[in-house]
Scaffold this motif. Sequence first.
Motif, PDB file in Angstrom:
ATOM      1  N   THR A   1     101.581  -3.736   5.701  1.00 44.64           N
ATOM      2  CA  THR A   1     102.135  -4.092   6.973  1.00 44.64           C
ATOM      3  C   THR A   1     102.260  -5.741   7.054  1.00 44.64           C
TER       4      THR A   1
ATOM      5  N   TYR B   1     103.634  -9.514   8.608  1.00 44.88           N
ATOM      6  CA  TYR B   1     103.723 -10.139   9.947  1.00 44.88           C
ATOM      7  C   TYR B   1     104.156 -11.557   9.482  1.00 44.88           C
TER       8      TYR B   1
ATOM      9  N   ASP C   1     104.304 -15.504  11.743  1.00 49.97           N
ATOM     10  CA  ASP C   1     104.189 -16.296  12.998  1.00 49.97           C
ATOM     11  C   ASP C   1     104.854 -17.766  12.922  1.00 49.97           C
TER      12      ASP C   1
ATOM     13  N   PHE D   1     101.704 -13.717  15.748  1.00 50.09           N
ATOM     14  CA  PHE D   1     102.225 -12.941  14.680  1.00 50.09           C
ATOM     15  C   PHE D   1     102.969 -11.651  15.079  1.00 50.09           C
ATOM     16  N   GLN D   2     104.259 -11.411  14.524  1.00 46.39           N
ATOM     17  CA  GLN D   2     105.048 -10.237  14.805  1.00 46.39           C
ATOM     18  C   GLN D   2     104.990  -9.491  13.669  1.00 46.39           C
ATOM     19  N   PRO D   3     105.131  -8.169  13.644  1.00 46.07           N
ATOM     20  CA  PRO D   3     105.610  -7.607  12.575  1.00 46.07           C
ATOM     21  C   PRO D   3     106.836  -7.744  11.917  1.00 46.07           C
TER      22      PRO D   3
END
Length: 601
Positions: free
Chosen positions: A220, A222, A224, A229-231
């Motif tokens: 996964t 991510y 930032d 942090f965002q997927p």
Amino acid sequence: MKSKILLFWLLTILGTTSLLSQVAADCGNAVPICNNTPVNGGTQGYGIDDFNGDTTSGCLEQTISGSIESNSAWYRFRTGASGQLGFNIGFDASEDWDFALYRAADCNSLGEPVRCNFFDNSDAETFMGVGEDPTGNTNTVLYEDWLNVMPGEDYYLMINNFSNNNSGFSIQFSGNIFTTNPFDALDCSIINNLLGPPLAACDNENIILDGTASNAVSYTWYNDTGSGFQPIAGETGPTLHVTVSAMYRVEVITTTMTNIISDVQVAFNASPITNSITDEIVCSDAGIFNLTQKDSQALGTQDPAAFMVTYHNTQNDAMLGINSLISSYPLSIGTETIFVRTTSLENPRCFDASEQFQLSVVETPVLNFPTEIFICEDSAGVIIGETTPDALYTYSWDTGESTPGITVSQAGNYSLTVTNNQLGLPCSTSSLITVVVSETPVITDVIIEDLQNNNTVEIITDVMGSFEYQIDNEPFQSGNIFSNVPPGAHTVTINDLNGCGSVTESIIVVGYPSFFTPNGDGTNDYWHILGVSNLENPMVYVYDRYGKLLKQMDDSSLGWDGTFNGRELPSSDYWFKLIYTDLQGQLVEARYINNHFALKR
């Protein structure tokens, strides 16, 4: 020929939020850095006191914070090769930064710094560090001497902000160690991270992050960009193609349930474009060519505060960014190719060395002929100007003539302009030639100081010119006075140094009393010229004021007793002349002697 090479600069992305900052305020957490590593930073506070209450460390002193640190960031690196090493710390011109570099194995054995700088930034400069200012400023006080390093040396670098403004900084490594060892100048083994060290990249690079791990079940990703942090939607593979500056994270789920989370910073910088540059033709008498005048052509509309233009003698030097030419480039006659490199100041891996231009130098004529000419007053004329002309040059006189040399017979100033028109650029030199008429010398007077132990003779002329003087056959001299002249007949000569003739006169150096007192007391009772015995057949004639001959004497005569035909003559002035036989056997009258004396009773 746009390309990128590893120049090992550490960059700060200014203006991002604290989520993008990789800064360690404590030595124990110093950020490890190595080749090709960007470092973001703005500093806030100093964590623990890494100097344990000490008030000084090298050039640094305790600040108002109560510690040597105020707003600090710590980094560590290890050398992988030997050579010359330096670094540049870049910052905003309105800010004041200090640094100290320690060679130490750990934070408990820092000792004294090996390089240290605390000077304020009153000159509003944008770099400080070790080695050389990348902008070419040689007068800066913000730089310390280069380091000479060996492989395996550990260093800790503390950077401290000492101003109210704190917008971050950049660190850029430099030195010939990165030329001789472009891939291992710094040791990257000190960095233990699945995604590797932070990455500096150019906006035209293809950057792939690789999070491959053994026994992985899922990935996964991510990023930032300032909001946490965002997927990243749809990114579930072991690699990630990135195009945006950000902090990136991969979460790896493994079959052993030892999940891995790894972060890395990727910083993209704009790649410059070197625009087309026109060729230059200059005259050699300019001495130098200011290469910076070509900067605006190379940059075009690009920001000169973001990019630096350098000039090189070879394409290879331009590609490597080494051996840049000084801005005041010395001119050499002929044509040479100047290679141009435009480099990002934030990330020197981003550059363009695809352009070049021709610098042609036309020789400005060098005039070596005399500029002061003397001609004699009876001369028919003299040739002035260039006697060994160059067929490629043109010649122009203020008289309207166009030959290399002209014949003149009049005194005055004459101007000659010589022009080299090669390559279509007129390169000219002008010279003013002064023609002076030299008159034949004339002896106006000879002043003889006699009746002395040191007889002197002074030759007088009222003709202006450059002369030398001679007595008898002695060597010529520049002065017109002769000393220690013995009594007797002599010749004196004036010679014109410009070859316009000479003049010679015969003189007599003798002595005589200026008065005598024929009163029979045995003192000064007789008058005669002293030293006439040195002459050939001398005869002395004495006259009264009316020219009446009163006495005739040779060198055997006792002298004149002041009588005429047995009668005493009255007190008065009397005159004389001296005649002798010269070396040519001719009877001549002595000149330049004061020929009167007084009789006193």
